[in-house]
Each structure stands twice: as structure tokens, then as C-alpha cells.
Motif scaffolding. Structure first.
Motif, PDB file in Angstrom:
ATOM      1  N   LYS A   1       7.338  14.211  -1.023  1.00 21.47           N
ATOM      2  CA  LYS A   1       7.039  12.745  -1.396  1.00 21.47           C
ATOM      3  C   LYS A   1       6.835  11.735  -0.502  1.00 21.47           C
ATOM      4  O   LYS A   1       6.173  10.917  -0.286  1.00 21.47           O
ATOM      5  CB  LYS A   1       8.050  12.583  -2.513  1.00 21.47           C
ATOM      6  CG  LYS A   1       8.063  13.105  -4.045  1.00 21.47           C
ATOM      7  CD  LYS A   1       8.977  12.593  -4.889  1.00 21.47           C
ATOM      8  CE  LYS A   1       8.910  13.494  -6.042  1.00 21.47           C
ATOM      9  NZ  LYS A   1      10.174  12.843  -7.042  1.00 21.47           N
ATOM     10  N   LEU A   2       8.197  11.851   0.448  1.00 22.24           N
ATOM     11  CA  LEU A   2       7.897  10.988   1.479  1.00 22.24           C
ATOM     12  C   LEU A   2       6.797  10.922   2.527  1.00 22.24           C
ATOM     13  O   LEU A   2       5.969  10.243   3.011  1.00 22.24           O
ATOM     14  CB  LEU A   2       9.255  10.966   2.523  1.00 22.24           C
ATOM     15  CG  LEU A   2       9.206  10.073   3.728  1.00 22.24           C
ATOM     16  CD1 LEU A   2       9.550   8.823   3.391  1.00 22.24           C
ATOM     17  CD2 LEU A   2      10.537  10.495   4.390  1.00 22.24           C
ATOM     18  N   LYS A   3       6.338  12.565   2.938  1.00 22.45           N
ATOM     19  CA  LYS A   3       4.959  12.741   3.548  1.00 22.45           C
ATOM     20  C   LYS A   3       3.761  12.241   2.873  1.00 22.45           C
ATOM     21  O   LYS A   3       3.058  11.706   3.455  1.00 22.45           O
ATOM     22  CB  LYS A   3       5.054  14.150   3.957  1.00 22.45           C
ATOM     23  CG  LYS A   3       6.030  14.626   5.010  1.00 22.45           C
ATOM     24  CD  LYS A   3       5.945  16.154   5.118  1.00 22.45           C
ATOM     25  CE  LYS A   3       7.098  16.603   6.146  1.00 22.45           C
ATOM     26  NZ  LYS A   3       7.188  17.969   6.282  1.00 22.45           N
ATOM     27  N   ASP A   4       3.937  12.223   1.482  1.00 27.00           N
ATOM     28  CA  ASP A   4       2.826  11.768   0.620  1.00 27.00           C
ATOM     29  C   ASP A   4       2.612  10.121   0.704  1.00 27.00           C
ATOM     30  O   ASP A   4       1.615   9.999   1.116  1.00 27.00           O
ATOM     31  CB  ASP A   4       2.881  12.206  -0.896  1.00 27.00           C
ATOM     32  CG  ASP A   4       2.770  13.809  -1.000  1.00 27.00           C
ATOM     33  OD1 ASP A   4       2.005  14.440  -0.234  1.00 27.00           O
ATOM     34  OD2 ASP A   4       2.846  14.203  -1.973  1.00 27.00           O
ATOM     35  N   LEU A   5       3.839   9.608   0.634  1.00 28.06           N
ATOM     36  CA  LEU A   5       3.761   8.197   0.780  1.00 28.06           C
ATOM     37  C   LEU A   5       3.300   7.755   2.191  1.00 28.06           C
ATOM     38  O   LEU A   5       2.638   6.829   2.344  1.00 28.06           O
ATOM     39  CB  LEU A   5       5.144   7.637   0.500  1.00 28.06           C
ATOM     40  CG  LEU A   5       5.623   7.834  -1.006  1.00 28.06           C
ATOM     41  CD1 LEU A   5       6.870   7.295  -1.097  1.00 28.06           C
ATOM     42  CD2 LEU A   5       4.669   6.654  -1.807  1.00 28.06           C
ATOM     43  N   GLU A   6       3.843   8.396   3.393  1.00 26.90           N
ATOM     44  CA  GLU A   6       3.263   8.165   4.439  1.00 26.90           C
ATOM     45  C   GLU A   6       2.034   8.364   4.710  1.00 26.90           C
ATOM     46  O   GLU A   6       1.541   7.571   5.669  1.00 26.90           O
ATOM     47  CB  GLU A   6       4.255   9.054   5.624  1.00 26.90           C
ATOM     48  CG  GLU A   6       5.666   8.771   5.601  1.00 26.90           C
ATOM     49  CD  GLU A   6       6.678   9.429   6.598  1.00 26.90           C
ATOM     50  OE1 GLU A   6       6.029  10.672   6.836  1.00 26.90           O
ATOM     51  OE2 GLU A   6       7.523   9.182   7.090  1.00 26.90           O
ATOM     52  N   LEU A   7       1.288   9.362   4.274  1.00 26.64           N
ATOM     53  CA  LEU A   7      -0.055   9.498   4.223  1.00 26.64           C
ATOM     54  C   LEU A   7      -1.030   8.513   3.629  1.00 26.64           C
ATOM     55  O   LEU A   7      -1.788   8.064   4.200  1.00 26.64           O
ATOM     56  CB  LEU A   7      -0.291  10.946   3.612  1.00 26.64           C
ATOM     57  CG  LEU A   7      -1.744  11.301   3.788  1.00 26.64           C
ATOM     58  CD1 LEU A   7      -2.226  11.639   4.985  1.00 26.64           C
ATOM     59  CD2 LEU A   7      -1.882  12.811   3.076  1.00 26.64           C
TER      60      LEU A   7
ATOM     61  N   LEU B   1       0.027   5.351   3.206  1.00 27.62           N
ATOM     62  CA  LEU B   1       0.228   4.257   4.034  1.00 27.62           C
ATOM     63  C   LEU B   1      -0.661   4.530   5.276  1.00 27.62           C
ATOM     64  O   LEU B   1      -1.181   3.225   5.322  1.00 27.62           O
ATOM     65  CB  LEU B   1       1.894   4.278   4.337  1.00 27.62           C
ATOM     66  CG  LEU B   1       2.242   3.137   5.437  1.00 27.62           C
ATOM     67  CD1 LEU B   1       1.898   1.590   4.395  1.00 27.62           C
ATOM     68  CD2 LEU B   1       3.573   3.075   5.795  1.00 27.62           C
ATOM     69  N   ALA B   2      -0.652   5.574   5.915  1.00 20.40           N
ATOM     70  CA  ALA B   2      -1.554   5.661   7.011  1.00 20.40           C
ATOM     71  C   ALA B   2      -2.935   5.637   6.693  1.00 20.40           C
ATOM     72  O   ALA B   2      -3.716   4.945   7.243  1.00 20.40           O
ATOM     73  CB  ALA B   2      -1.447   6.999   7.710  1.00 20.40           C
ATOM     74  N   LYS B   3      -3.354   5.979   5.491  1.00 15.43           N
ATOM     75  CA  LYS B   3      -4.785   5.759   5.033  1.00 15.43           C
ATOM     76  C   LYS B   3      -4.976   4.267   4.901  1.00 15.43           C
ATOM     77  O   LYS B   3      -6.070   3.719   4.905  1.00 15.43           O
ATOM     78  CB  LYS B   3      -5.144   6.443   3.767  1.00 15.43           C
ATOM     79  CG  LYS B   3      -5.339   7.927   4.086  1.00 15.43           C
ATOM     80  CD  LYS B   3      -5.627   8.939   2.657  1.00 15.43           C
ATOM     81  CE  LYS B   3      -5.545  10.450   2.893  1.00 15.43           C
ATOM     82  NZ  LYS B   3      -5.782  11.215   1.969  1.00 15.43           N
ATOM     83  N   SER B   4      -4.163   3.609   4.050  1.00 17.36           N
ATOM     84  CA  SER B   4      -4.261   2.114   3.817  1.00 17.36           C
ATOM     85  C   SER B   4      -4.360   1.326   4.985  1.00 17.36           C
ATOM     86  O   SER B   4      -5.078   0.261   5.128  1.00 17.36           O
ATOM     87  CB  SER B   4      -2.876   1.814   2.920  1.00 17.36           C
ATOM     88  OG  SER B   4      -2.883   0.378   2.852  1.00 17.36           O
ATOM     89  N   ASN B   5      -3.291   1.782   6.023  1.00 19.13           N
ATOM     90  CA  ASN B   5      -3.434   0.980   7.315  1.00 19.13           C
ATOM     91  C   ASN B   5      -4.802   1.128   7.890  1.00 19.13           C
ATOM     92  O   ASN B   5      -5.271   0.080   8.622  1.00 19.13           O
ATOM     93  CB  ASN B   5      -2.544   1.660   8.267  1.00 19.13           C
ATOM     94  CG  ASN B   5      -1.006   0.861   7.878  1.00 19.13           C
ATOM     95  OD1 ASN B   5      -0.864   0.061   7.128  1.00 19.13           O
ATOM     96  ND2 ASN B   5       0.137   1.818   8.208  1.00 19.13           N
ATOM     97  N   ILE B   6      -5.421   2.314   7.895  1.00 18.36           N
ATOM     98  CA  ILE B   6      -6.744   2.704   8.370  1.00 18.36           C
ATOM     99  C   ILE B   6      -7.730   1.523   7.733  1.00 18.36           C
ATOM    100  O   ILE B   6      -8.648   1.291   8.426  1.00 18.36           O
ATOM    101  CB  ILE B   6      -7.017   4.051   8.395  1.00 18.36           C
ATOM    102  CG1 ILE B   6      -6.274   4.853   9.366  1.00 18.36           C
ATOM    103  CG2 ILE B   6      -8.553   4.269   8.921  1.00 18.36           C
ATOM    104  CD1 ILE B   6      -6.332   6.383   9.251  1.00 18.36           C
ATOM    105  N   ALA B   7      -7.634   1.551   6.477  1.00 18.08           N
ATOM    106  CA  ALA B   7      -8.650   0.804   5.685  1.00 18.08           C
ATOM    107  C   ALA B   7      -8.591  -0.496   6.045  1.00 18.08           C
ATOM    108  O   ALA B   7      -9.305  -1.553   5.981  1.00 18.08           O
ATOM    109  CB  ALA B   7      -8.593   1.075   4.131  1.00 18.08           C
ATOM    110  N   ALA B   8      -7.077  -0.927   6.178  1.00 15.17           N
ATOM    111  CA  ALA B   8      -6.902  -2.642   6.388  1.00 15.17           C
ATOM    112  C   ALA B   8      -7.451  -2.779   7.871  1.00 15.17           C
ATOM    113  O   ALA B   8      -7.999  -3.711   8.012  1.00 15.17           O
ATOM    114  CB  ALA B   8      -5.402  -2.720   6.344  1.00 15.17           C
ATOM    115  N   ASN B   9      -7.433  -1.798   8.740  1.00 18.84           N
ATOM    116  CA  ASN B   9      -7.854  -2.093  10.056  1.00 18.84           C
ATOM    117  C   ASN B   9      -9.183  -2.351  10.203  1.00 18.84           C
ATOM    118  O   ASN B   9      -9.777  -3.042  11.055  1.00 18.84           O
ATOM    119  CB  ASN B   9      -7.444  -0.987  11.149  1.00 18.84           C
ATOM    120  CG  ASN B   9      -6.026  -1.134  11.437  1.00 18.84           C
ATOM    121  OD1 ASN B   9      -5.503  -2.204  11.361  1.00 18.84           O
ATOM    122  ND2 ASN B   9      -5.212   0.117  11.710  1.00 18.84           N
TER     123      ASN B   9
END
Length: 149
Positions: free
Chosen positions: A97-103, A105-113
Motif C-alpha cells: 500500500k505504501l509503495k502504491d501511495l509513493e507511486l 505521489l511520484a506520478k502526481s509530482n511529475i504532473a505538477a512539474n
């Protein structure tokens, strides 16, 4: 109760003061459907994960004499390997679950960038336009001042 807990329970349930067991004796009494190597694997797994529970006394022709320690009863009262494996399963589920959330978050950060880059590009363009308009206003002001004289 899983097979490892059943082995431990059988070992401490013996009426003897210092019971000794072999792979074969446990295989014959508990798991006739398994072969002796499977029982040996289970016992070796117990010793690998919790070495304080079983003592190997001696080895005779690859058939160890094993004996439970005084810690087995408390271990089983606390849930034994069944509880340990349940906790391990829960830990793995939580890790996933933590890895899924981190993934996510990473996708969200890429979109925000990407969005920030677009906004920054637009802001640069608007800044340049504002500077040009400011210079034009200064030019018009100077022109009107010169014309008024």
C-alpha cells in the motif's frame, strides 16, 4: 494452527521430561502424507526463523535428534508461527500500500512539474509583453511631452 505450530505443540505435549524427536518420528506421527524431506524442511524453517525454540542434540545418519526448549509453550500461547505469518502478511500488505501511495505521489509530482513548467513559460511570455508595454508607455509619454512643448 499451521504445520510448524503443530510440530511444536506435539513436541511439548509429549509426556516425557526431556523428549527427543527425529524427523521420521514427527513425520510418522503428524504428517504421514508428507515425505521426510518436507518435514525436515518445516523443522529447519522453525530453527531458521526462531532458533531458540528447538535444540539439535546430535545428528545420526542425517537424522537429527531435536528437542523443544522451554520457550515453545509461551511462543505458542502468543500465537506461534500462525500469528507471525499473519503479521508478516499484514506488513507486506502495508508495504505494498505504501509503495502504491509513493507511486501515485511520484506520478502526481511529475504532473505538477509539467504544469509548473507550462505556467513558468507563460509567465515569462507575459513578463516580456509587460516590459514591452511599459517601454511603449514610456515612449508615448516622452512623445506626448515633446509634442506638448
Amino acid at each position: 494452527m499451521n504445520k510448524k505450530d503443530l510440530i511444536l505443540k506435539t513436541m511439548i505435549s509429549s509426556g516425557e521430561i526431556n523428549p527427543y524427536f527425529t524427523y521420521k518420528s514427527l513425520n510418522d506421527s503428524l504428517f504421514p502424507e508428507l515425505n521426510i524431506d518436507q518435514v525436515k524442511f518445516l523443522i529447519d524453517n522453525i530453527i531458521l526463523k526462531r532458533p531458540e525454540l528447538i535444540n539439535r542434540i546430535e545428528s545420526i545418519l542425517d537424522n537429527d535428534l531435536i528437542q523443544p526448549t522451554g520457550l515453545v509453550n509461551d511462543f505458542l500461547k502468543n500465537g506461534g508461527f500462525t500469528e507471525l505469518e499473519k503479521q508478516e502478511k499484514e506488513r507486506l500488505i502495508n508495504e505494498n500500500k505504501l509503495k502504491d501511495l509513493e507511486l501515485k505521489l511520484a506520478k502526481s509530482n511529475i504532473a505538477a512539474n509539467k504544469l509548473n513548467k507550462k505556467v513558468a513559460k507563460r509567465n515569462r511570455r507575459e513578463t516580456i509583453i509587460n516590459i514591452i508595454l511599459g517601454l511603449l508607455n514610456i515612449g508615448i509619454l516622452i512623445w506626448q511631452l515633446l509634442k506638448a512643448e
